[in-house]
Write a protein that holds these residues in place. Structure first.
Motif, PDB file in Angstrom:
ATOM      1  N   ASN A  29       0.832  -1.196   0.000  1.00  0.00           N
ATOM      2  CA  ASN A  29       0.000   0.000   0.000  1.00  0.00           C
ATOM      3  C   ASN A  29       0.875   1.258   0.000  1.00  0.00           C
ATOM      4  O   ASN A  29       0.487   2.300  -0.517  1.00  0.00           O
ATOM      5  CB  ASN A  29      -0.904  -0.027   1.242  1.00  0.00           C
ATOM      6  N   GLU A  65       4.398   1.364  -4.724  1.00  0.00           N
ATOM      7  CA  GLU A  65       3.587   1.049  -5.919  1.00  0.00           C
ATOM      8  C   GLU A  65       3.666  -0.437  -6.264  1.00  0.00           C
ATOM      9  O   GLU A  65       2.657  -1.095  -6.514  1.00  0.00           O
ATOM     10  CB  GLU A  65       4.075   1.900  -7.090  1.00  0.00           C
ATOM     11  N   GLU A 118      -1.963  -8.226  -7.925  1.00  0.00           N
ATOM     12  CA  GLU A 118      -1.750  -8.561  -9.334  1.00  0.00           C
ATOM     13  C   GLU A 118      -0.254  -8.502  -9.599  1.00  0.00           C
ATOM     14  O   GLU A 118       0.482  -7.895  -8.835  1.00  0.00           O
ATOM     15  CB  GLU A 118      -2.539  -7.627 -10.257  1.00  0.00           C
ATOM     16  N   LYS A 120       1.553  -5.979  -7.019  1.00  0.00           N
ATOM     17  CA  LYS A 120       0.880  -4.695  -6.819  1.00  0.00           C
ATOM     18  C   LYS A 120      -0.486  -4.972  -6.200  1.00  0.00           C
ATOM     19  O   LYS A 120      -1.059  -6.043  -6.443  1.00  0.00           O
ATOM     20  CB  LYS A 120       0.629  -3.997  -8.170  1.00  0.00           C
ATOM     21  N   THR A 168      -4.443  -4.782  -5.975  1.00  0.00           N
ATOM     22  CA  THR A 168      -5.580  -4.533  -6.858  1.00  0.00           C
ATOM     23  C   THR A 168      -6.520  -3.590  -6.097  1.00  0.00           C
ATOM     24  O   THR A 168      -6.270  -3.291  -4.926  1.00  0.00           O
ATOM     25  CB  THR A 168      -6.331  -5.850  -7.159  1.00  0.00           C
ATOM     26  N   GLU A 169      -7.606  -3.195  -6.718  1.00  0.00           N
ATOM     27  CA  GLU A 169      -8.573  -2.327  -6.044  1.00  0.00           C
ATOM     28  C   GLU A 169      -9.137  -3.040  -4.809  1.00  0.00           C
ATOM     29  O   GLU A 169      -9.248  -2.467  -3.726  1.00  0.00           O
ATOM     30  CB  GLU A 169      -9.700  -2.010  -7.026  1.00  0.00           C
ATOM     31  N   GLN A 170      -9.444  -4.317  -5.023  1.00  0.00           N
ATOM     32  CA  GLN A 170      -9.962  -5.143  -3.922  1.00  0.00           C
ATOM     33  C   GLN A 170      -8.904  -5.273  -2.814  1.00  0.00           C
ATOM     34  O   GLN A 170      -9.235  -5.250  -1.628  1.00  0.00           O
ATOM     35  CB  GLN A 170     -10.294  -6.537  -4.488  1.00  0.00           C
ATOM     36  N   THR A 193      -6.598  -3.054  -2.067  1.00  0.00           N
ATOM     37  CA  THR A 193      -6.489  -1.780  -1.344  1.00  0.00           C
ATOM     38  C   THR A 193      -7.559  -1.714  -0.267  1.00  0.00           C
ATOM     39  O   THR A 193      -7.301  -1.299   0.865  1.00  0.00           O
ATOM     40  CB  THR A 193      -6.642  -0.597  -2.340  1.00  0.00           C
ATOM     41  N   GLN A 194      -8.770  -2.137  -0.614  1.00  0.00           N
ATOM     42  CA  GLN A 194      -9.876  -2.138   0.347  1.00  0.00           C
ATOM     43  C   GLN A 194      -9.591  -3.123   1.491  1.00  0.00           C
ATOM     44  O   GLN A 194      -9.801  -2.811   2.662  1.00  0.00           O
ATOM     45  CB  GLN A 194     -11.183  -2.513  -0.386  1.00  0.00           C
ATOM     46  N   GLU A 195      -9.080  -4.282   1.114  1.00  0.00           N
ATOM     47  CA  GLU A 195      -8.784  -5.325   2.107  1.00  0.00           C
ATOM     48  C   GLU A 195      -7.681  -4.882   3.065  1.00  0.00           C
ATOM     49  O   GLU A 195      -7.697  -5.235   4.242  1.00  0.00           O
ATOM     50  CB  GLU A 195      -8.400  -6.626   1.373  1.00  0.00           C
TER      51      GLU A 195
END
Lengths: 232, 112
Positions: B20, B23, B63, B78, B80-82, B84-86
């Motif tokens: 997080n 990058e 990913e 890296k 993923t969007e999921q 970042t939320q997790e």
């Protein structure tokens, strides 16, 4: 001090010698070992490549790479089932759900008819023969492809070699289910459930033995960014 | 390191937190970064790191990107969007865990 091309080749061979069959995992481990060897050389510049390699390898513990390999296989199997599930969902949304429904209605009609017992035997017979034939063909094609290419990919192995076993497991569980739920004509709702289950069995067999192998290149590229680098 | 078992359950959170903040990172870099931040107190073993990375990748939280660096291929991870939320969820969980442990080992500590 940087590792030479020859050192890198040696590290690939080293991973193969330690039962890491798949290229994707070999690549990751080679880079890890290479980084560590370079760091070791900064501290001990006179250490030979082989000794530095052994020192880096020892950090993987007494089981060497085996833990990493086992967990990688588990993670990739999970991913394979994700792809399977993704394909299956398509058959439960428009427009393909029409085919799924038609198939289920067809199975229902046959299951409530006087020919239901014959139908079940014929159905599993055809499915077993087809699954065996497809598995054999996929295995044969995979062996040919593997011979031509130096690299083995775990997902490819799952797509071509394990799918046949999966089809057989499906048939086995279906037969068990039907054996424990006869006679069929007495329970209407159960027949509906079984009709849908038979449709799902057909779809899963079709997806795992026909559709996914056909899409294998696309899936391999989606899973392994390095796949494209190696095949072009 | 005697307290490795205590850290083991938090390995996924540590990886997600690091990714997080950066990058992209590769396996070896993660082990070195953790060693550097914790001044050697926590050493992530290779046998634990890669299974965790592969599990997070299979769950769709990470990913990968592969680049040719020097004379070899390097696999970068890296979020993923999921993922970042997790990371947010996992960090909250870890914070709660730390608070609970603090309350248990230090009776003078109170929950807000």
């Amino acid at each position: 001090m940087e590792l030479s091309e020859r050192n890198i080749e040696n590290l690939y061979q080293f991973t193969r010698d330690h039962f890491v069959e798949y290229y994707d995992l070999q690549t990751e481990l080679v880079d890890h070992l290479a980084n560590d060897i370079e760091a070791i050389w900064e501290q001990e510049p006179n250490l030979s490549f082989v000794n530095a390699r052994e020192k880096a390898f020892k950090k993987f513990g007494v089981y060497g790479f085996s833990d990493v390999v086992i967990h990688r296989e588990r993670a990739m199997t999970k991913r394979y089932f994700k792809y399977l599930w993704r394909e299956l969902k398509i058959w439960f949304s428009l427009p393909k759900i029409i085919i799924t429904l038609a198939l289920s209605i067809c199975f229902y009609t046959l299951l409530v008819s006087q020919f239901s017992e014959y139908f079940i035997y014929i159905f599993y017979g055809i499915l077993a023969v087809w699954c065996t034939y497809k598995s054999f063909m996929l295995n044969r094609n995979f062996k040919k492809k593997s011979k031509a290419s130096k690299q083995k990919w775990l997902l490819e192995d799952l797509i071509f070699k394990q799918a046949g076993g999966f089809g057989m497991v499906l048939i086995y569980y279906n037969i068990n289910l039907l054996n424990s739920t006869t006679p069929l004509h007495q329970t209407k709702y159960l027949v509906i459930v079984i009709s849908v289950l038979l449709s799902v069995t057909c779809l899963l067999a079709y997806i795992s033995l026909e559709l996914i192998p056909k899409k294998s290149e696309e899936l391999l590229e989606e899973t392994y960014p390095e796949y494209h680098l190696q095949t072009t | 390191m005697g307290n490795a078992k205590l850290y083991k359950g938090s390995l996924s959170t540590i990886i997600l937190k690091l990714l997080n903040e950066h990058e992209k990172m590769y396996g070896y870099e993660i082990t070195q970064k953790v060693k550097e931040i914790t001044k050697g107190e926590l050493k992530i073993t290779e046998g634990a790191l890669y299974p965790s990375l592969h599990k997070l990748e299979a769950e769709g939280l990470l990913e990968v990107e592969v680049l040719k660096v020097d004379n070899r291929l390097r696999k970068y991870y890296k979020l993923t969007e999921q993922g970042t939320q997790e990371t947010v969820n996992k960090l909250e969980e870890l914070e709660r865990y730390i608070k609970t442990m603090r309350a248990l080992v230090n009776p003078e500590f109170r929950f807000d």
